[in-house]
Design an enzyme around this catalytic site. Structure first.
Site, PDB file in Angstrom:
ATOM      1  N   ASP A  32     -71.597 -58.214  -3.888  1.00  0.00           N
ATOM      2  CA  ASP A  32     -72.737 -57.921  -3.041  1.00  0.00           C
ATOM      3  C   ASP A  32     -73.987 -58.139  -3.896  1.00  0.00           C
ATOM      4  O   ASP A  32     -73.889 -58.294  -5.122  1.00  0.00           O
ATOM      5  CB  ASP A  32     -72.651 -56.477  -2.505  1.00  0.00           C
TER       6      ASP A  32
HETATM    7  C1  GLC Z   1     -76.941 -56.651   1.315  1.00  0.00           C
HETATM    8  C2  GLC Z   1     -75.685 -56.227   2.048  1.00  0.00           C
HETATM    9  C3  GLC Z   1     -74.768 -57.356   2.337  1.00  0.00           C
HETATM   10  C4  GLC Z   1     -75.594 -58.622   2.546  1.00  0.00           C
HETATM   11  C5  GLC Z   1     -76.205 -58.974   1.209  1.00  0.00           C
HETATM   12  C6  GLC Z   1     -77.154 -60.179   1.326  1.00  0.00           C
HETATM   13  O1  GLC Z   1     -77.392 -55.664   0.455  1.00  0.00           O
HETATM   14  O2  GLC Z   1     -74.950 -55.133   1.529  1.00  0.00           O
HETATM   15  O3  GLC Z   1     -74.024 -57.021   3.507  1.00  0.00           O
HETATM   16  O4  GLC Z   1     -74.760 -59.677   2.991  1.00  0.00           O
HETATM   17  O5  GLC Z   1     -76.903 -57.887   0.631  1.00  0.00           O
HETATM   18  O6  GLC Z   1     -78.244 -59.846   2.108  1.00  0.00           O
END
Ligand code: GLC
Length: 703
Positions: free
Chosen positions: A249
């Site tokens: 993430d």
């Molecule tokens: C965010 C989320 C994830 C998302 C990523 C990119 O913090 O947790 O679901 O796809 O970052 O935005």
């Protein structure tokens, strides 16, 4: 580059030609938008989105253009000025259809929109279980049950990838609250985890073959998920033989050698979101020091390229083109028409007649649009936010309203002159309008979003008072909920009908109106248990929720273990307000005695279903199984059937063997104990018919 070769062979051939620098290039993505936590400019070649890996022209490797997310193509902070997209309703609405084909169509639609905007990765496929109705991201997920979530999200992923866009099932794993999401440790036994959160991922991955898995921010049993060897290697890559790649993430990477050797394959946006770019210099050093092998580096790159080949990113590069907005909006509308859940309908308040003399539409900006959940998944409609300027306008805002006004849709059925609107903040005005109207439809909303949990399930801004006052003024009061999931309804017995419309999406207005006026017979069934109060939950308090109080360092999911949702309520003999699987129709159905046929561990249940009412409708046959010694029945199979008035049909449901089994940690496999299993057919988890016994032999299933 020979498409006749397998994805693995093609990846092997390509990796063998790559320099180390090119390999290291593939295992890191960049934030694909301007700004971001450290304010770097948008990388050249990025489109304005969550992530980007530049192409390697020498080798014909296309760029990876990564967009959020599960409801449609996001446009983070307007990085692509003026670009709009179609929003599906909540993931919970899709799950509430209990129809994998609808999930497939929804995935296909947003996958096509992503592809048509130049994206080849959609960070979609949220499947964390709803352990807590306060979780701010429940609208991105598929409910509390691993089988329903796994089947629905697996189909959703197939739909996305049918458009040559890699889907990224997330957030792996047990990221079941937003409070302190980047530090909290989810404490849960391996057995409980395998039989709940991980089982949802296992079923969805087996069904959908997602090209990527996104590991989550939280820790699991003390180890960051993105460097958790048990999760990323022992379970995902060894037990499940997952061939794709694990991306972190955004800000979820905390080391180089430890993470890589635990199974992380790509650091997402590390330059902007991690405290250091672990997969840049630190990893190069680890390779030089032999802490990470060249072989493992090749494996990381192989997995990324293999998924790109498998989903067709080389042969079918995105082609920028306009999308068919009307057709895509209909996909969103049909999803909600099948996923909205009719919770109450006293004295056949619904359906309303299109000849209704006057309709008061009240609250939740229903004259302008329908509410969406906040955070990275939010979709900006063409033309922008239908209700701009609501606070917070910054992260996790903006509070977005999709341009699909229920009032206009109702007016198109009854006639414009018969519909009047009053906002909910002026209760006296709303009551006056309700008094002089034949019918009053109150829209009640409760916003949720990424990075925070609800403090409680109460409707805010005096909406309870509004509903009570309107119900006093008009006996034909209907409440339409636009929420992240279950909310408290102290006025429930005072209103005629309640429809849960989740976050309704780009077709929400017409979908809601068509259900209210009976053009569509509602057939949604709850994918989550609706508690009477928070003290029925495994954790009454959620310290730190919504920024109030100090978050705990860990959350003990061993309290309920795998007994998430209805299984907790049944095991603890608690009565929810509405059960998992519950939903009303404008007609009635009856179920005859189920016939159970077992061949080894393949069990099929045939149920006679009859539509005993006066109009066509759809029923969800839910089959629950209680293993000998289990403390609650598990959903083990389901199917939705449409029947004309009076018609009947034998519906055959195959049971998923893993739901007949228990995970045995010692032997690291699934065991079917053998003995007498009770098979129930239910109209919801609480209302199960008479059990039918089936004897199963003991046995083992692959882990
Ligand atoms: C965010 C989320 C994830 C998302 C990523 C990119 O913090 O947790 O679901 O796809 O970052 O935005």
């Amino acid at each position: 580059m020979n498409p006749k070769f397998s994805p693995d062979k093609r990846a092997d051939l390509l990796v063998s030609k790559m320099t180390q620098a090119e390999k290291l290039h593939m295992i890191r993505s960049y934030f694909g938008s301007p700004g971001g936590p450290k304010g770097f400019p948008m990388p050249k070649g990025a489109l304005g989105s969550a992530g980007y890996v530049p192409a390697i022209p020498r080798l014909g490797i296309p760029a990876l253009q990564e967009s959020d997310a599960g409801m449609g193509v996001a446009n983070p902070h307007g990085a692509r000025p003026g670009d709009g997209a179609t929003s599906l309703p909540s993931g919970l609405a899709t799950a509430a259809t209990w129809t994998p084909q609808i999930a497939y169509k929804g995935g296909k639609m947003i996958g096509h929109e992503a592809w048509s905007k130049g994206f080849n990765i959609l960070l979609a496929g949220g499947i964390d279980l709803v352990r807590d109705p306060r979780n701010g991201r429940n609208f991105e997920y598929a409910g509390e049950d691993p089988l329903l979530a796994g089947e629905m999200v697996g189909s959703f992923i197939k739909g996305i990838q049918s458009q040559h866009v890699i889907s990224t099932i997330k957030h792996y794993a047990v990221n079941d609250q937003e409070t302190a999401r980047t530090t909290v440790s989810a404490v849960i036994s391996k057995k409980a985890m395998r039989e709940s959160d991980l089982l949802a991922f296992e079923i969805a991955i087996a069904k959908g073959d997602p090209g990527s898995v996104m590991c989550s921010y939280n820790k699991v049993n003390g180890d960051w998920a993105c460097e958790n060897k048990y999760l990323l290697t022992d379970v995902l890559k060894d037990d499940w033989k997952y061939p794709g790649f694990v991306m972190s993430d955004w800000g979820g990477t905390h080391s180089s050698a430890k993470a890589v050797n635990a199974g992380l394959d790509q650091e997402s946006a590390g330059e902007q979101f991690d405290d250091k770019e672990w997969f840049d210099k630190p990893l190069k050093q680890d390779l030089a020091d032999g802490k990470v092998s060249e072989k493992r580096l090749d494996d990381m790159v192989h997995r990324i390229l293999r998924s790109m080949f498998a989903v067709g990113l080389f042969e079918h590069p995105p082609t920028k083109q306009p999308v068919n907005r009307a057709a895509d909006k209909r996909v969103a509308q049909h999803t909600l028409e099948a996923g909205a859940v009719l919770l109450r309908n006293e004295h056949d308040t619904l359906p309303l007649a299109s000849s209704t003399a006057s309709v008061a539409v009240i609250g939740a900006h229903a004259d302008k649009g329908v509410l969406a959940g906040g955070g990275s998944s939010v979709v900006v409609p063409w033309g922008g936010n239908a209700v701009p300027g609501l606070k917070p306008t910054e992260w996790p805002g903006p509070i977005m309203y999709q341009r699909s006004a229920p009032m206009a849709a109702i007016a198109s059925i009854v006639g414009k002159s018969k519909v009047h609107f009053a906002e909910g903040d002026d209760i006296a005005k709303a009551v006056a309008l309700a008094k002089r109207s034949k019918v009053a439809v109150v829209f009640a909303q409760k916003w949720a979003g990424e990075s925070f949990d609800w403090v409680n399930l109460k409707l805010d801004d005096n909406q309870d008072q509004l509903i009570e006052a309107v119900a006093k003024a008009n006996p034909n009061t209907i409440v339409v909920l636009e929420t992240n999931g279950p909310v408290d309804m102290p006025w429930l017995d005072q209103v005629g009908a309640v429809l849960e419309a989740w976050y309704p999406g780009s077709g929400g207005g017409p979908a809601i109106a068509n259900i209210l006026f009976g053009k569509v017979n509602p057939s949604g069934r709850l994918p989550v248990t609706w508690p009477r109060s928070l003290d029925q939950l495994p954790r009454k308090d959620l310290p730190g929720a919504g920024g109030h109080g100090t978050p705990d360092k860990s959350v003990d999911y061993n309290i309920e273990g795998a007994d998430v949702g209805y299984r907790w309520f049944i095991a603890k003999d608690k009565q929810p307000l509405f059960s998992f699987g519950y939903g009303l129709s404008y007609t009635q159905f009856s179920h005859g005695t189920p016939k159970v046929a077992a061949h080894g561990h393949q069990v099929k249940v045939t149920v006679p279903v009859q539509n005993t009412g006066k109009r066509a409708g759809a029923d969800v046959v839910q089959v629950y199984v209680k293993a000998p010694g289990a403390d609650a029945p598990h959903l083990a199979g389901f199917d939705k059937v449409s029947l004309k008035a009076g018609a009947s049909q034998g519906v055959t449901v195959s049971l998923h063997p893993k739901l007949l089994a228990e995970f045995d940690t010692a032997s690291d496999d699934w065991r079917i104990a053998g003995g007498d299993y009770q098979v129930y057919v239910g109209s919801d988890a609480e209302h199960l018919g008479q059990p039918v016994n089936v004897h199963l032999a003991a046995g083992k299933l692959a882990p």
